[in-house]
Write a protein that holds these residues in place. Sequence first.
Motif, PDB file in Angstrom:
ATOM      1  N   VAL A   1      -1.561  -8.743 -20.989  1.00 49.99           N
ATOM      2  CA  VAL A   1      -0.949  -9.942 -20.443  1.00 49.99           C
ATOM      3  C   VAL A   1      -2.047 -10.799 -19.828  1.00 49.99           C
ATOM      4  N   ASN A   2      -1.747 -12.059 -19.672  1.00 47.28           N
ATOM      5  CA  ASN A   2      -2.704 -13.028 -19.129  1.00 47.28           C
ATOM      6  C   ASN A   2      -3.991 -13.062 -19.945  1.00 47.28           C
ATOM      7  N   ASP A   3      -3.881 -12.836 -21.256  1.00 45.31           N
ATOM      8  CA  ASP A   3      -5.071 -12.835 -22.101  1.00 45.31           C
ATOM      9  C   ASP A   3      -5.259 -14.139 -22.842  1.00 45.31           C
TER      10      ASP A   3
ATOM     11  N   SER B   1      -4.532  -5.107 -18.990  1.00 48.99           N
ATOM     12  CA  SER B   1      -3.850  -4.116 -19.820  1.00 48.99           C
ATOM     13  C   SER B   1      -2.892  -3.298 -18.955  1.00 48.99           C
ATOM     14  N   TYR B   2      -1.638  -3.143 -19.447  1.00 52.82           N
ATOM     15  CA  TYR B   2      -0.615  -2.380 -18.740  1.00 52.82           C
ATOM     16  C   TYR B   2       0.081  -1.440 -19.718  1.00 52.82           C
ATOM     17  N   PRO B   3       0.565  -0.278 -19.211  1.00 49.37           N
ATOM     18  CA  PRO B   3       1.372   0.587 -20.070  1.00 49.37           C
ATOM     19  C   PRO B   3       2.711  -0.073 -20.403  1.00 49.37           C
ATOM     20  N   THR B   4       3.278   0.291 -21.559  1.00 46.93           N
ATOM     21  CA  THR B   4       4.587  -0.206 -21.972  1.00 46.93           C
ATOM     22  C   THR B   4       5.503   0.980 -22.233  1.00 46.93           C
ATOM     23  N   VAL B   5       6.779   0.828 -21.861  1.00 41.97           N
ATOM     24  CA  VAL B   5       7.771   1.861 -22.085  1.00 41.97           C
ATOM     25  C   VAL B   5       9.033   1.213 -22.638  1.00 41.97           C
ATOM     26  N   ASN B   6       9.896   2.052 -23.201  1.00 38.48           N
ATOM     27  CA  ASN B   6      11.193   1.593 -23.682  1.00 38.48           C
ATOM     28  C   ASN B   6      12.040   1.172 -22.485  1.00 38.48           C
ATOM     29  N   PRO B   7      12.788   0.055 -22.590  1.00 43.19           N
ATOM     30  CA  PRO B   7      13.623  -0.359 -21.454  1.00 43.19           C
ATOM     31  C   PRO B   7      14.595   0.717 -20.998  1.00 43.19           C
ATOM     32  N   LEU B   8      15.045   1.612 -21.918  1.00 41.40           N
ATOM     33  CA  LEU B   8      15.971   2.667 -21.535  1.00 41.40           C
ATOM     34  C   LEU B   8      15.319   3.715 -20.635  1.00 41.40           C
TER      35      LEU B   8
ATOM     36  N   ARG C   1       9.206  -8.032 -18.440  1.00 38.78           N
ATOM     37  CA  ARG C   1      10.265  -7.498 -19.288  1.00 38.78           C
ATOM     38  C   ARG C   1      10.303  -8.263 -20.605  1.00 38.78           C
ATOM     39  N   ASN C   2      10.290  -7.531 -21.700  1.00 40.40           N
ATOM     40  CA  ASN C   2      10.484  -8.101 -23.020  1.00 40.40           C
ATOM     41  C   ASN C   2      11.737  -7.486 -23.625  1.00 40.40           C
TER      42      ASN C   2
END
Length: 408
Positions: free
Chosen positions: A86-88, A309-316, A345-346
């Motif tokens: 993000v912010n890239d 850079s950030y980790p991403t997870v499933n919204p569930l 949030r995406n």
Amino acid sequence: MQIWKQLILSLVILLVGLGVWVRFAPSAGPLLVSAGVPGGMVALVAPATTGQDKGQGRSGPSGTQRAAAGNQTPLVVTEAAGTALVNDRLNAIGNGEAILSVSVTPLSTGNLTEVLVKSGDRIEKGQVIAKLDSDEQVLAVAQAKVLLDAARDKVERNRRLGNAVSIATLREAEFAEQAAELALKTAELDLARRAITSPSKGVVGIITVNPGDYVTTSTPIAVVDDRSQILVDFWVPERFANNMKVGQEVSAVAVAQVTRQLTGAIHAIDNRIDQASRTLRVRARLDNPDDSLRAGMSFSVTVRFPGDSYPTVNPLAVQWSADGSYVWRVVDSKAERVPVTIIQRNSDKVLVDAKLAKGDMVATEGVQRLRDGGEVKVANVPARSTKDGDEQKMSSAQPAVTATEVAR
């Protein structure tokens, strides 16, 4: 009421209460039998039981079965954590201007006698584009030349006479000669200003005057744009202010030429944030060797940064408690609670600030029964036969087990 009637009424109430107790309390029947009440009388009131239910109470599994069910390992579906930036990058819309744009105006007033250029002509610096009437100035130059010749002759005569004239008279003649020279230069300057010249090279815009028009020093004759380079002004949010550097590479696309990718660099940065919009004005420079870009065009400008850079997870996977949001990470068949802070949030991913690495398995379904450090069982898709009879197994990183199937 007589005493015997009271005793009968009390006995009836007691019998009704015992009947209700035996009817709805499964443990009441055995308790009364053990107290000496005949089993036949208890059977008349107690509900019927099937052979399957004997020894288990009125309903449900036995205590051993209930304990086994309570100790069953939770079944979960996991998904690997990813990473995202993000912010890239920064996208903005800017306005283009020629690197040098000049509005040509006369240095004198008068009537135009001729216009020597037309719209779209390429001209050089100092080229004459129009002329004013100059008859009066031509005469002034001729008169100044005559006066200068006369002054020079007088100086020569006084010098030839030598001691016959005083030094004062000679000096006076020399001063008159210098004044005549200055008058000639002034007349020549006035004559030169009757020709309107361009102070820079470039392309001539639309000519708004015609021969015969009376013009003043504030009348624009033409606008000359040097389009060898285009300057694009755009505005960036103040949080990007410290990331902007002069010389930093930018890419741009002209709205009128969406298929052409342009590259350039940041040319200048404003020295203050606009208080009304909370944005910073930045100017980029784009080369225009083929002269396909025009001043006034709009551009979509993109500036890239290293980003975060950030980790991403499933919204569930994101759960909530009184302490905030968290996820369950599965390591060696054990659940580990990991606190997270939501960054963005995406629709398909959630960017979080947490101690998660790319590839960590995070529980997405069946998380209701998990506890920190508890054993878990990861749901795997059973092998299924294909049309050819071969068996295929899906990777556990992409399970096809739904929440309904896990519950079953």
